[in-house]
Write a protein that holds these residues in place. Sequence first.
Motif, PDB file in Angstrom:
ATOM      1  N   THR A   1       0.426 -10.486  -0.865  1.00 38.53           N
ATOM      2  CA  THR A   1       1.760  -9.621  -1.016  1.00 38.53           C
ATOM      3  C   THR A   1       2.556 -10.304  -0.065  1.00 38.53           C
ATOM      4  O   THR A   1       2.072 -10.821   0.902  1.00 38.53           O
TER       5      THR A   1
ATOM      6  N   GLY B   1      -0.851  -3.800  -1.631  1.00 38.04           N
ATOM      7  CA  GLY B   1      -0.585  -3.503  -3.001  1.00 38.04           C
ATOM      8  C   GLY B   1      -1.145  -2.491  -3.676  1.00 38.04           C
ATOM      9  O   GLY B   1      -1.492  -2.263  -4.734  1.00 38.04           O
TER      10      GLY B   1
ATOM     11  N   SER C   1      -0.906   0.158   3.023  1.00 44.26           N
ATOM     12  CA  SER C   1      -0.742   0.358   1.469  1.00 44.26           C
ATOM     13  C   SER C   1       0.094  -0.557   0.832  1.00 44.26           C
ATOM     14  O   SER C   1      -0.364  -1.444  -0.103  1.00 44.26           O
ATOM     15  N   ASP C   2       1.239  -0.725   1.319  1.00 40.20           N
ATOM     16  CA  ASP C   2       2.130  -1.805   0.581  1.00 40.20           C
ATOM     17  C   ASP C   2       1.809  -3.220   0.874  1.00 40.20           C
ATOM     18  O   ASP C   2       1.648  -3.985  -0.148  1.00 40.20           O
TER      19      ASP C   2
ATOM     20  N   ASP D   1       9.966   7.527  -3.622  1.00 44.36           N
ATOM     21  CA  ASP D   1       8.426   7.235  -4.286  1.00 44.36           C
ATOM     22  C   ASP D   1       7.649   7.874  -3.664  1.00 44.36           C
ATOM     23  O   ASP D   1       6.358   7.907  -4.117  1.00 44.36           O
TER      24      ASP D   1
ATOM     25  N   ARG E   1      -1.917  -5.567   9.086  1.00 42.13           N
ATOM     26  CA  ARG E   1      -0.868  -5.875   8.051  1.00 42.13           C
ATOM     27  C   ARG E   1      -0.973  -7.135   7.541  1.00 42.13           C
ATOM     28  O   ARG E   1      -0.911  -7.448   6.398  1.00 42.13           O
TER      29      ARG E   1
ATOM     30  N   TRP F   1       1.256   3.867   4.884  1.00 41.55           N
ATOM     31  CA  TRP F   1       2.017   3.329   3.661  1.00 41.55           C
ATOM     32  C   TRP F   1       2.365   2.143   3.867  1.00 41.55           C
ATOM     33  O   TRP F   1       2.501   1.301   3.121  1.00 41.55           O
TER      34      TRP F   1
ATOM     35  N   ARG G   1      -0.927   1.853  -3.978  1.00 44.71           N
ATOM     36  CA  ARG G   1      -0.019   2.972  -4.046  1.00 44.71           C
ATOM     37  C   ARG G   1      -0.370   4.052  -3.109  1.00 44.71           C
ATOM     38  O   ARG G   1      -1.626   4.389  -3.010  1.00 44.71           O
TER      39      ARG G   1
ATOM     40  N   ARG H   1      11.275  -2.248   0.529  1.00 44.33           N
ATOM     41  CA  ARG H   1      10.048  -1.904  -0.228  1.00 44.33           C
ATOM     42  C   ARG H   1       9.725  -0.436  -0.243  1.00 44.33           C
ATOM     43  O   ARG H   1       8.723  -0.289  -0.782  1.00 44.33           O
ATOM     44  N   PHE H   2      10.197   0.257   0.602  1.00 47.11           N
ATOM     45  CA  PHE H   2       9.753   1.584   1.001  1.00 47.11           C
ATOM     46  C   PHE H   2      11.064   2.463   0.536  1.00 47.11           C
ATOM     47  O   PHE H   2      12.028   2.411   0.939  1.00 47.11           O
TER      48      PHE H   2
END
Length: 179
Positions: A164, A111, A107-108, A177, A155, A104, A113, A172-173
């Motif tokens: 990003t 950018g 992924s963030d 979601d 990361r 996760w 999902r 942001r988490f």
Amino acid sequence: MEHRVDDLIQIFKDCFEDTYQTRLVRGDIEPLYRPAQPGQDLHEIVFAHGFFSSALHEISHWLIAGPQRRLLEDFGYWYEPDGRTAAQQALFEQVEIKPQATEWILSDAAGYRFQVSTDNLNGEFKDNTEFKHSVYQQVCHYCEEGLPMRTEIFRNALAAFYDTPRDLCRERFRLADLR
């Protein structure tokens, strides 16, 4: 921005091929981690079907694995295929919390999902609300305590490539979601 696995392969190579003798490889069917064998210089993280999300997930397992586990095929973990009982699924979810929290976060940074995966479409139904909550809590822990070194390196490389935010912040988490 388009999410191409070739970019992910190159980013991983730039970060880890020389220092950890490991490469990311597009596979055909099932993902697999293969430690280097005699006559082979590189360990391989093989991800499924050329899927971006599969690559991020398999990278996450590698980032979590310690030096001894990285010498074992599939890091020495058991894998019970799709069709698990509720008890087997509970065990599966226990070992998937950190990898999916890491995925996760990656992924963030890309950018992209993130979708939590219980990987048991043909097994007994088990409500995954608790699993999602555990993944979210692990992400929050990483945001507060920081990431392991290799995870932070990757990361940051993703955030630089995909432009990003570089800071890892809990805002942001959101548990809501998670699908």
